[in-house]
Scaffold this motif. Sequence first.
Motif, PDB file in Angstrom:
ATOM      1  N   GLN A   1      -9.222  -8.463 -22.463  1.00  0.00           N
ATOM      2  CA  GLN A   1     -10.615  -7.941 -22.244  1.00  0.00           C
ATOM      3  C   GLN A   1     -11.895  -8.603 -22.216  1.00  0.00           C
ATOM      4  O   GLN A   1     -12.764  -8.638 -21.581  1.00  0.00           O
ATOM      5  CB  GLN A   1     -10.800  -6.961 -23.395  1.00  0.00           C
ATOM      6  N   ASN A   2     -11.727  -9.911 -22.858  1.00  0.00           N
ATOM      7  CA  ASN A   2     -12.858 -10.893 -22.585  1.00  0.00           C
ATOM      8  C   ASN A   2     -12.701 -11.727 -21.216  1.00  0.00           C
ATOM      9  O   ASN A   2     -11.490 -12.180 -21.051  1.00  0.00           O
ATOM     10  CB  ASN A   2     -12.958 -11.829 -23.507  1.00  0.00           C
TER      11      ASN A   2
ATOM     12  N   GLY B   1     -21.374 -14.033 -27.132  1.00  0.00           N
ATOM     13  CA  GLY B   1     -21.239 -13.095 -26.146  1.00  0.00           C
ATOM     14  C   GLY B   1     -21.599 -11.593 -26.534  1.00  0.00           C
ATOM     15  O   GLY B   1     -21.507 -11.103 -27.716  1.00  0.00           O
ATOM     16  N   GLN B   2     -22.233 -10.821 -25.791  1.00  0.00           N
ATOM     17  CA  GLN B   2     -22.437  -9.409 -25.906  1.00  0.00           C
ATOM     18  C   GLN B   2     -21.756  -8.777 -24.764  1.00  0.00           C
ATOM     19  O   GLN B   2     -22.290  -8.799 -23.659  1.00  0.00           O
ATOM     20  CB  GLN B   2     -23.879  -9.186 -26.249  1.00  0.00           C
ATOM     21  N   ARG B   3     -20.788  -7.613 -24.867  1.00  0.00           N
ATOM     22  CA  ARG B   3     -20.275  -6.866 -23.957  1.00  0.00           C
ATOM     23  C   ARG B   3     -21.158  -5.880 -23.417  1.00  0.00           C
ATOM     24  O   ARG B   3     -21.911  -5.308 -24.148  1.00  0.00           O
ATOM     25  CB  ARG B   3     -18.959  -6.284 -24.405  1.00  0.00           C
TER      26      ARG B   3
ATOM     27  N   ARG C   1     -18.556  -1.384 -21.821  1.00  0.00           N
ATOM     28  CA  ARG C   1     -17.192  -1.334 -22.652  1.00  0.00           C
ATOM     29  C   ARG C   1     -16.108  -0.735 -22.268  1.00  0.00           C
ATOM     30  O   ARG C   1     -16.516   0.530 -21.770  1.00  0.00           O
ATOM     31  CB  ARG C   1     -17.623  -1.055 -24.306  1.00  0.00           C
TER      32      ARG C   1
ATOM     33  N   SER D   1     -17.652   0.724 -33.357  1.00  0.00           N
ATOM     34  CA  SER D   1     -18.437  -0.455 -33.189  1.00  0.00           C
ATOM     35  C   SER D   1     -19.806  -0.489 -33.310  1.00  0.00           C
ATOM     36  O   SER D   1     -20.565  -1.196 -33.984  1.00  0.00           O
ATOM     37  CB  SER D   1     -18.007  -1.107 -31.844  1.00  0.00           C
TER      38      SER D   1
ATOM     39  N   ASP E   1     -23.742  -7.220 -30.552  1.00  0.00           N
ATOM     40  CA  ASP E   1     -22.315  -7.171 -30.538  1.00  0.00           C
ATOM     41  C   ASP E   1     -21.582  -8.480 -31.118  1.00  0.00           C
ATOM     42  O   ASP E   1     -21.040  -9.320 -30.345  1.00  0.00           O
ATOM     43  CB  ASP E   1     -21.997  -6.972 -29.021  1.00  0.00           C
TER      44      ASP E   1
ATOM     45  N   CYS F   1     -17.703  -9.228 -30.357  1.00  0.00           N
ATOM     46  CA  CYS F   1     -17.115  -9.702 -28.915  1.00  0.00           C
ATOM     47  C   CYS F   1     -16.443 -11.126 -29.289  1.00  0.00           C
ATOM     48  O   CYS F   1     -17.064 -12.083 -30.010  1.00  0.00           O
ATOM     49  CB  CYS F   1     -18.294 -10.344 -27.794  1.00  0.00           C
TER      50      CYS F   1
ATOM     51  N   ASP G   1     -25.003 -11.734 -22.316  1.00  0.00           N
ATOM     52  CA  ASP G   1     -24.093 -10.746 -21.890  1.00  0.00           C
ATOM     53  C   ASP G   1     -23.107 -11.199 -20.797  1.00  0.00           C
ATOM     54  O   ASP G   1     -23.076 -11.850 -19.986  1.00  0.00           O
ATOM     55  CB  ASP G   1     -25.156  -9.932 -20.876  1.00  0.00           C
TER      56      ASP G   1
ATOM     57  N   ASP H   1     -16.946  -6.735 -19.921  1.00  0.00           N
ATOM     58  CA  ASP H   1     -15.808  -6.311 -20.420  1.00  0.00           C
ATOM     59  C   ASP H   1     -14.761  -5.690 -19.410  1.00  0.00           C
ATOM     60  O   ASP H   1     -15.208  -5.469 -18.479  1.00  0.00           O
ATOM     61  CB  ASP H   1     -16.084  -5.217 -21.528  1.00  0.00           C
TER      62      ASP H   1
END
Length: 253
Positions: free
Chosen positions: A103-104, A128-130, A133, A143, A160, A163, A201, A204
């Motif tokens: 997913q990352n 990191g900030q997803r 999602r 979450s 987030d 992440c 950012d 995802d």
Amino acid sequence: MTEIPPVLPLLSVVVPVRNEQGNIAPLIADIEAACASIGPFEVVYVDDGSTDGTAAALARIAGEKPWLRVVTHAQSCGQSAAVRSGVRHARAAIVATLDGDGQNDPAFLPQMLATLQEGGPEAGLVQGQRVGRKDTGFKRWQSKIANGVRGRVLRDATRDTGCGLKCFRREAYLSLPYFDALHRFMPALVAREGYKVLLFDVRDRPRLTGVSNYGFFDRLWVGILDLVGVWWLIRRRKRVPQIVAPAQAGEAR
């Protein structure tokens, strides 16, 4: 004959996994493509007590990729323990982490590395900030609640922390107090050590194959206790000591 010292990697990518057999090959290929422009790199997979074909998949690919190293836990110890094992075995001064489910997106690794380097020595972590999602509605809801409570208690200005995509200085990470679920509180704890935390950012992606190994209700109360513990640690450190180099012999005092 003088031996040529080995070239140390500029970046170590640590990937904790448990029972992710189907995600091993495609994710390693994505990491290799993303890191090709960085220079020397290594990937450290930590097999956290898998019971499927994860170990065999990693062994097969490690035989073909000299930059892939595998650390194995005899039994599952959890994600934070797996990350710590990977960081301790990492050879680069800068480490990136990402989850093993695909997913990352590793495509962000070069930009995150550059962001950390541009931040100078005082920058300890790029979190990191997803965005967008791809989890289920229930997982996004849990979450949101967890991040909201954590943000109000710790005031870490991070939306987030869950992440898995992070890039940080190895020495900064190893200076943190270790406990289970450390990876979810890194921004607050890295800032506690006097480092700057930068936010980035990232896009995802859907999980490649398989199902999540982590539940919600089985870790809810433990998460609350961890939050209280981190709050206490931050409250206990009022300021970071500034070390002044002693005067050299002969210098005026």
